[in-house]
Design a protein around this motif. Structure first.
Motif, mmCIF file in Angstrom:
data_model
loop_
_atom_site.group_PDB
_atom_site.id
_atom_site.type_symbol
_atom_site.label_atom_id
_atom_site.label_comp_id
_atom_site.label_asym_id
_atom_site.label_seq_id
_atom_site.Cartn_x
_atom_site.Cartn_y
_atom_site.Cartn_z
ATOM 1 N N ASN A 125 11.130 4.841 34.849
ATOM 2 C CA ASN A 125 11.265 4.199 36.150
ATOM 3 C C ASN A 125 12.658 3.631 36.387
ATOM 4 N N THR A 126 13.497 3.633 35.392
ATOM 5 C CA THR A 126 14.839 3.103 35.565
ATOM 6 C C THR A 126 15.840 4.238 35.563
ATOM 7 N N ALA A 127 16.879 4.081 36.336
ATOM 8 C CA ALA A 127 17.895 5.117 36.448
ATOM 9 C C ALA A 127 18.749 5.164 35.194
ATOM 10 N N ASN A 128 19.028 6.366 34.761
ATOM 11 C CA ASN A 128 19.964 6.554 33.669
ATOM 12 C C ASN A 128 21.359 6.518 34.270
ATOM 13 N N LYS A 129 22.265 5.813 33.641
ATOM 14 C CA LYS A 129 23.603 5.624 34.203
ATOM 15 C C LYS A 129 24.389 6.928 34.323
ATOM 16 N N THR A 130 24.008 7.968 33.577
ATOM 17 C CA THR A 130 24.718 9.230 33.663
ATOM 18 C C THR A 130 24.109 10.189 34.675
ATOM 19 N N ASP A 131 22.954 9.853 35.244
ATOM 20 C CA ASP A 131 22.329 10.702 36.266
ATOM 21 C C ASP A 131 23.176 10.706 37.527
ATOM 22 N N THR A 132 23.277 11.856 38.158
ATOM 23 C CA THR A 132 23.990 11.974 39.430
ATOM 24 C C THR A 132 22.993 11.731 40.560
ATOM 25 N N PRO A 133 23.264 10.769 41.446
ATOM 26 C CA PRO A 133 22.339 10.517 42.554
ATOM 27 C C PRO A 133 22.321 11.686 43.541
ATOM 28 N N ILE A 134 21.133 11.990 44.051
ATOM 29 C CA ILE A 134 20.982 12.973 45.122
ATOM 30 C C ILE A 134 20.876 12.181 46.418
ATOM 31 N N HIS A 135 21.801 12.438 47.329
ATOM 32 C CA HIS A 135 21.834 11.716 48.597
ATOM 33 C C HIS A 135 21.381 12.618 49.739
ATOM 34 N N PHE A 136 20.643 12.042 50.650
ATOM 35 C CA PHE A 136 20.269 12.706 51.891
ATOM 36 C C PHE A 136 20.912 11.914 53.021
ATOM 37 N N ASN A 137 21.629 12.584 53.887
ATOM 38 C CA ASN A 137 22.194 11.908 55.050
ATOM 39 C C ASN A 137 21.074 11.538 56.006
ATOM 40 N N LYS A 138 21.348 10.627 56.922
ATOM 41 C CA LYS A 138 20.350 10.172 57.884
ATOM 42 C C LYS A 138 19.785 11.376 58.644
ATOM 43 N N SER A 139 18.481 11.442 58.756
ATOM 44 C CA SER A 139 17.737 12.512 59.432
ATOM 45 C C SER A 139 17.823 13.850 58.707
ATOM 46 N N GLN A 140 18.342 13.889 57.496
ATOM 47 C CA GLN A 140 18.454 15.118 56.728
ATOM 48 C C GLN A 140 17.260 15.231 55.787
ATOM 49 N N VAL A 141 16.596 16.407 55.761
ATOM 50 C CA VAL A 141 15.467 16.625 54.859
ATOM 51 C C VAL A 141 15.833 17.586 53.716
ATOM 52 N N SER A 142 17.024 18.159 53.788
ATOM 53 C CA SER A 142 17.443 19.118 52.778
ATOM 54 C C SER A 142 18.874 18.827 52.340
ATOM 55 N N THR A 143 19.151 19.055 51.075
ATOM 56 C CA THR A 143 20.504 18.913 50.558
ATOM 57 C C THR A 143 20.740 19.990 49.509
ATOM 58 N N ILE A 144 21.975 20.417 49.401
ATOM 59 C CA ILE A 144 22.363 21.453 48.441
ATOM 60 C C ILE A 144 23.263 20.814 47.378
ATOM 61 N N ILE A 145 22.951 21.104 46.129
ATOM 62 C CA ILE A 145 23.742 20.619 44.998
ATOM 63 C C ILE A 145 24.277 21.852 44.273
ATOM 64 N N THR A 146 25.556 21.859 43.981
ATOM 65 C CA THR A 146 26.108 22.920 43.149
ATOM 66 C C THR A 146 26.750 22.273 41.932
ATOM 67 N N GLY A 147 26.706 22.981 40.829
ATOM 68 C CA GLY A 147 27.306 22.433 39.627
ATOM 69 C C GLY A 147 27.504 23.496 38.569
ATOM 70 N N LYS A 148 28.189 23.088 37.514
ATOM 71 C CA LYS A 148 28.451 23.975 36.385
ATOM 72 C C LYS A 148 28.216 23.205 35.092
ATOM 73 N N LEU A 149 27.620 23.892 34.135
ATOM 74 C CA LEU A 149 27.496 23.363 32.788
ATOM 75 C C LEU A 149 28.576 24.024 31.949
ATOM 76 N N ASN A 150 29.415 23.216 31.323
ATOM 77 C CA ASN A 150 30.454 23.744 30.447
ATOM 78 C C ASN A 150 29.808 24.404 29.229
#
Length: 154
Positions: free
Chosen positions: A31-56
């Motif tokens: 139930n607590t956030a891990n400090k290394t987790d990246t937050p997923i943000h949704f803008n106001k009135s937005q129901v979808s968001t796209i995340i892109t990333g790479k694992l080294n």
């Protein structure tokens, strides 16, 4: 204390119970956030968001986090990221109640979220199918508002 030098032996069940208690206390609270987790943000009135990333090459996973309300409808889809030699295609959604759901590639979660709270999303490479190169990913997270989820989450 060396158990073999002492003539009194502790029963195996007691040792296992003590080990279980200490391992439970060492486990982090979901139930607590891990400090290394990246937050997923949704803008106001937005129901979808796209995340892109790479694992080294030396990285096997990355964690994201978001808050949601129970009985909100969610869909999480993983797709390849163009221009990367491998795809991080394993996704696991960790619920506030400790349960997990996920799979490899494509839609990794689709349904009504079970409870209100902090959710963690793990994106990882498939360790059975990796050659240890950079693994990219594109994740679409759709989270419908409560009023739009009502008819789907009855």
């Amino acid at each position: 204390m060396n158990l073999f030098m002492n003539k009194t032996l502790i029963p195996t069940a007691a040792i296992i119970a003590l080990m279980s208690i200490s391992s439970v206390q060492a486990r982090p609270n979901n139930n607590t956030a891990n400090k290394t987790d990246t937050p997923i943000h949704f803008n106001k009135s937005q129901v979808s968001t796209i995340i892109t990333g790479k694992l080294n090459p030396d990285q096997n996973e990355h964690w994201y986090q978001f808050n949601a309300t129970g009985l909100q409808y969610a869909l999480i889809n993983i797709a390849p990221l163009s221009g990367t030699p491998e795809t991080a295609n394993v996704g696991v959604l960790q619920m506030p109640n400790g349960k997990q759901d996920g799979t490899k590639g494509g839609i990794i979660y689709q349904g009504c979220l079970p409870t209100t709270g902090h959710y963690r999303l793990r994106i990882a490479r498939n360790l059975m199918a990796t050659q240890g190169r950079t693994a990219g990913y594109t994740v679409e997270v759709i989270l419908l508002p409560k009023y739009a989820s009502e008819s789907l989450c009855k």
